[in-house]
Design a protein around this motif. Sequence first.
Motif, short mmCIF file in Angstrom:
data_model
loop_
_atom_site.label_atom_id
_atom_site.label_comp_id
_atom_site.label_asym_id
_atom_site.label_seq_id
_atom_site.Cartn_x
_atom_site.Cartn_y
_atom_site.Cartn_z
N LYS A 1 117.12 -13.22 42.16
CA LYS A 1 118.19 -14.17 41.85
C LYS A 1 119.09 -13.62 40.75
O LYS A 1 120.29 -13.91 40.71
N ARG A 2 118.51 -12.84 39.86
CA ARG A 2 119.27 -12.29 38.73
C ARG A 2 120.30 -11.25 39.18
O ARG A 2 121.24 -10.96 38.45
N ILE A 3 120.07 -10.66 40.35
CA ILE A 3 121.01 -9.64 40.84
C ILE A 3 121.74 -10.12 42.10
O ILE A 3 122.26 -9.32 42.86
N ARG A 4 121.70 -11.41 42.29
CA ARG A 4 122.47 -12.05 43.37
C ARG A 4 122.06 -11.52 44.75
O ARG A 4 122.89 -11.26 45.61
N LYS A 5 120.75 -11.34 44.92
CA LYS A 5 120.20 -10.90 46.20
C LYS A 5 119.32 -12.01 46.77
O LYS A 5 118.77 -12.81 46.01
N PRO A 6 119.18 -12.08 48.11
CA PRO A 6 118.32 -13.11 48.71
C PRO A 6 116.91 -13.04 48.12
O PRO A 6 116.27 -11.99 48.13
N ALA A 7 116.44 -14.17 47.58
CA ALA A 7 115.14 -14.20 46.90
C ALA A 7 114.17 -15.16 47.57
O ALA A 7 113.11 -15.46 47.02
N ARG A 8 114.52 -15.64 48.75
CA ARG A 8 113.63 -16.58 49.43
C ARG A 8 112.47 -15.84 50.08
O ARG A 8 112.66 -14.82 50.73
#
Length: 570
Positions: free
Chosen positions: A274-281
């Motif tokens: 989430k901190r690097i604006r990547k899908p984290a689900r």
Amino acid sequence: MLTKEQEAVVRSSGNIKINAVAGSGKTTTLLAYAGARPGQRILYLAFNKAVKLEAEKKFADKGYTHVRVETAHSLAYSYIIPGSPYTLKKEGYKIPEIASILELTQYTGKHTGYIIATHINAWTAWFCNSDKQKLQELDYAATITEPEAHEFVTRHINVILHQSRLFLDKMNRAAIPITHDFYLKKFQLSKPILPFDTILFDEGQDASEAMLHVFLSQSAIKVIVGDQHQQIYGWRYAVNSLEKVDYPTFQLSTSFRFSQDIADLAASVIAWKKRIRKPARISITGAGKPLNKVGTRAVLARTNAGLLVKAIEMLIEKKEIRSVYFEGRIENYTYAADGASIYDVLNLYTGEKDRIRDPLIAAMASMDELEEYIDNTGDAQLSMLVDLVMEYGRKIPGYIKKLKEGHLEHNDKHKADMIFSTVHRCKGIEYDEVTLAADFITEDKLSAFMARHDDIDLDKLSEEINLLYVAVTRTKGNINIPEELLKRKEEEVVDEQQLPKRTFINTAARSRTYQAVAMPGAKQQRPWKNSEDLRLLQMFDQGKPVIELAKFFARTPVDIIKRVKYLRGG
């Protein structure tokens, strides 16, 4: 007994993609899928030779003769090599060999020919793994992040392109032996039509663009399986094919390898994205059963250097273990990708040049020249060997000798007190207990890096998180985590009450461990402050080890050595 998710895959029709978490029974699912289609001709594409051999046995044990198991390279080899004039360069070309073949010594400047050869090697490897028709369709300069290396490539781009095309042409005409990557490219460019009704493509998150292009071009039913969070081969030009295909998606979210505690830990690592604006689900359920006893124990590291330091510490300095096993031969951990060994670097360091075997290292007049070469090529593996030599110096031969004396053969691997492996070498393997080295990314490092840099390669940062996720999910039971990986701001260690409740997630005792080199994607090191210079000299004069200084100042060991030399006027 299959889960509902597995049954859904088996009952599916048409092209599908399967997002499968670590330990979720991919092979079991694909076996059941193939078993439900006895009248079809099925191709199963495995990630590597080890997985291929294991899969062949499992399909054979089921009597599934309608399934052919291949790797991308073994399939390409069967189409390109037999009956051709080609001979194979099994180990690939070393940089001095490329420089000699292309007569690159004609270029003036310190080691310019070798530096050009290094970039030729990288550009042609990228092209062979890509889906492009021409070399110039790839913007090689854009992939170079180190400032000195980028400046060199920009200045010599036309020469590098021209010589790269000559190198490929020589292989194409069979004037020189071809590489594994080359015949894979030939296979892709030949636009093969494969005689199968269904193709099962495993580990799709680390597919090469070349093989993905072949796969997607077939009229067969296509099933692609993988875990988007296990992509760790971007440095080998792999692509996450799960993101590139718009097929109906099926999930395998239950891991039979470990418990819910490990599943929660793995999910918390992925949440860093989430901190690097990547899908984290990620949806992951741990259904593993508690272990009655611990058999296999492993130390996992991000880098070869991190692993060797940990092995030296445990076997030699602290004498905590008596026998070891390194996944993929111990010798592979003391060499850079091009073939230069840690002994070559040590002999350069000690001035014993007549003992250097590797032509590239032998061409260097000093460690300063070697570091300049590393700066101009971005050779991270060679840089790690330099760091180890800086740390241990003349102790290295004795240490490596003791490691080899304590090393068991492959058939006795299960008897080793400790197994050592980088994450890349243990992918697909599981252990009863895992101890992590401290050279992985941390949440604090991630936050600091995001705050400090504007031009960031988010894909590389995402892959760093993936490396930690893959390492965590190798365990079937216990996991020992260094305090450094659990730290948050203000150097506070996470309260263990905040960790999953059961006892087998432990904070490892603090120990000297090799810290990660510069974060990926960095365009330049931050400038030194006057206060840092004063503190550096003070600590250096107190005899603090280089590795400790590197950790304290969040720099690489080579940067520490360079700065001390600069400040001392050396």
